[in-house]
Design a protein around this motif. Structure first.
Motif, PDB file in Angstrom:
ATOM      1  N   LEU A 234       0.870  -1.241  -0.165  1.00  0.00           N
ATOM      2  CA  LEU A 234       0.194  -0.002  -0.019  1.00  0.00           C
ATOM      3  C   LEU A 234       0.854   1.170   0.036  1.00  0.00           C
ATOM      4  O   LEU A 234       1.966   1.364   0.695  1.00  0.00           O
ATOM      5  CB  LEU A 234      -0.950  -0.149   1.150  1.00  0.00           C
ATOM      6  N   SER A 235       0.453   2.244  -0.841  1.00  0.00           N
ATOM      7  CA  SER A 235       1.271   3.445  -0.834  1.00  0.00           C
ATOM      8  C   SER A 235       0.506   4.704  -0.514  1.00  0.00           C
ATOM      9  O   SER A 235      -0.964   4.663  -0.892  1.00  0.00           O
ATOM     10  CB  SER A 235       1.839   3.693  -2.344  1.00  0.00           C
ATOM     11  N   TRP A 236       0.941   5.793   0.032  1.00  0.00           N
ATOM     12  CA  TRP A 236       0.323   6.903   0.308  1.00  0.00           C
ATOM     13  C   TRP A 236       1.176   8.171   0.037  1.00  0.00           C
ATOM     14  O   TRP A 236       2.450   8.197   0.231  1.00  0.00           O
ATOM     15  CB  TRP A 236       0.089   6.908   1.975  1.00  0.00           C
ATOM     16  N   TYR A 237       0.522   9.022  -0.372  1.00  0.00           N
ATOM     17  CA  TYR A 237       1.151  10.309  -0.948  1.00  0.00           C
ATOM     18  C   TYR A 237       0.628  11.379  -0.388  1.00  0.00           C
ATOM     19  O   TYR A 237      -0.583  11.818   0.021  1.00  0.00           O
ATOM     20  CB  TYR A 237       1.223  10.413  -2.488  1.00  0.00           C
ATOM     21  N   GLY A 238       1.549  12.412   0.144  1.00  0.00           N
ATOM     22  CA  GLY A 238       1.122  13.713   0.935  1.00  0.00           C
ATOM     23  C   GLY A 238       0.687  14.573  -0.056  1.00  0.00           C
ATOM     24  O   GLY A 238       0.610  14.624  -1.213  1.00  0.00           O
ATOM     25  N   VAL A 239       0.441  15.870   0.699  1.00  0.00           N
ATOM     26  CA  VAL A 239      -0.069  17.104  -0.088  1.00  0.00           C
ATOM     27  C   VAL A 239       1.318  17.710  -1.003  1.00  0.00           C
ATOM     28  O   VAL A 239       2.174  17.779  -0.409  1.00  0.00           O
ATOM     29  CB  VAL A 239      -0.546  18.321   0.771  1.00  0.00           C
ATOM     30  N   THR A 240       0.934  17.963  -2.265  1.00  0.00           N
ATOM     31  CA  THR A 240       2.099  18.552  -3.234  1.00  0.00           C
ATOM     32  C   THR A 240       2.169  20.115  -2.657  1.00  0.00           C
ATOM     33  O   THR A 240       1.249  20.838  -2.825  1.00  0.00           O
ATOM     34  CB  THR A 240       1.640  18.376  -4.505  1.00  0.00           C
ATOM     35  N   LYS A 241       3.418  20.571  -2.395  1.00  0.00           N
ATOM     36  CA  LYS A 241       3.690  21.876  -2.069  1.00  0.00           C
ATOM     37  C   LYS A 241       4.618  22.437  -3.080  1.00  0.00           C
ATOM     38  O   LYS A 241       5.664  21.975  -3.510  1.00  0.00           O
ATOM     39  CB  LYS A 241       4.398  21.902  -0.668  1.00  0.00           C
ATOM     40  N   LYS A 242       4.171  23.557  -3.687  1.00  0.00           N
ATOM     41  CA  LYS A 242       4.869  24.391  -4.650  1.00  0.00           C
ATOM     42  C   LYS A 242       5.750  25.424  -4.183  1.00  0.00           C
ATOM     43  O   LYS A 242       5.454  26.199  -3.233  1.00  0.00           O
ATOM     44  CB  LYS A 242       4.070  25.015  -5.742  1.00  0.00           C
ATOM     45  N   ILE A 243       7.076  25.431  -4.711  1.00  0.00           N
ATOM     46  CA  ILE A 243       8.170  26.238  -4.105  1.00  0.00           C
ATOM     47  C   ILE A 243       8.581  27.288  -5.452  1.00  0.00           C
ATOM     48  O   ILE A 243       8.899  26.638  -6.293  1.00  0.00           O
ATOM     49  CB  ILE A 243       9.478  25.392  -3.543  1.00  0.00           C
TER      50      ILE A 243
END
Length: 243
Positions: A234-243
């Motif tokens: 199982l994989s989980w991905y967090g919120v994408t933050k733009k820099i």
């Protein structure tokens, strides 16, 4: 008769000399202009918030394996703060990251085992790490020539030939760019035995090079349960933050 007329004139003069009070003007009921008017707090712009790097975590991810086990991954207290790279290169990206990542396994009796991996993914708009980068290009050449002398005046014959040589030099700069790529940076791969593996990350620095333009970062976690018969992943991905 004369006395009465004089008394009447004196009485009229006295009445005219008495001041008549002015009529009071109605109160307009408006605000006192001498008092300062308080500023509307809705109009005053507050100070812009300071980015402390905190990132909201996405909802937990869950799945159920064929052998009856339910796998769950969740995260909390995530931090992703961009910092100046130690190399001071404009093509480098560096971040301070942290967070708590939890795995959970529910199922039949027994003690499951597997691997709990946690890391970060950084995306670049333009990638220079796998291209030629910045290169100098130049050209150089030699040209030979012959000239006729003795023809300065009309009707004069040529007196001879004058050899000549010339050259040309050119140069330029080429920049090799490629479409962006996603860099996966594993922080840890924890081999566990039990039903509640976890990983806590604090003040960890992640750095990549060869990144031009905007960059994006997000956390990820992968939970695997292994048996002699098979694996559940199982994989989980967090919120994408733009820099």
């Amino acid at each position: 008769m004369v006395v009465r007329r004089a008394a009447l004139i004196a009485l009229v003069g006295t009445l005219l000399a008495v001041p008549v009070p002015a009529s009071a003007a109605p109160d307009p009921g408006g605000p006192d202009l001498a008092q300062p008017v308080a500023a509307d707090p809705a109009v005053v712009d507050p100070d812009p918030p300071v980015d402390d790097g905190r990132v909201a975590s996405t909802p937990p991810a869950t799945t159920k394996s064929p052998d009856g086990w339910t796998l769950t991954i969740s995260a909390k207290d995530e931090v992703q703060m961009p910092i100046a790279p130690l190399t001071t290169a404009i093509s480098s990206r560096e971040y301070t990251v942290g967070g708590i990542f939890n795995g959970k396994l529910d199922g039949p009796s027994g003690s499951p085992k597997g691997v709990f991996e946690v890391g970060y993914q950084i995306g670049c708009g333009i990638d220079m790490s796998t291209s030629n980068g910045v290169a100098l290009a130049g050209t150089m050449g030699v040209n030979a020539s012959l000239g006729i002398i003795g023809l300065d005046f009309p009707n004069n014959a040529a007196e001879g030939l004058l050899p000549g040589i010339g050259g040309n030099i050119g140069g330029g700069i080429t920049v090799g760019l490629k479409p962006g790529i996603i860099n996966t940076v594993p922080v840890t791969k924890k081999e566990y035995k039990g039903d509640a593996p976890w990983v806590s990350i604090s003040n960890f620095h992640v750095k990549i090079d060869g990144c031009v333009g905007e960059s994006f970062i997000r956390s990820y976690a992968t939970l695997s349960k292994s048996t002699d018969e098979g694996d559940a992943i199982l994989s989980w991905y967090g919120v994408t933050k733009k820099i």
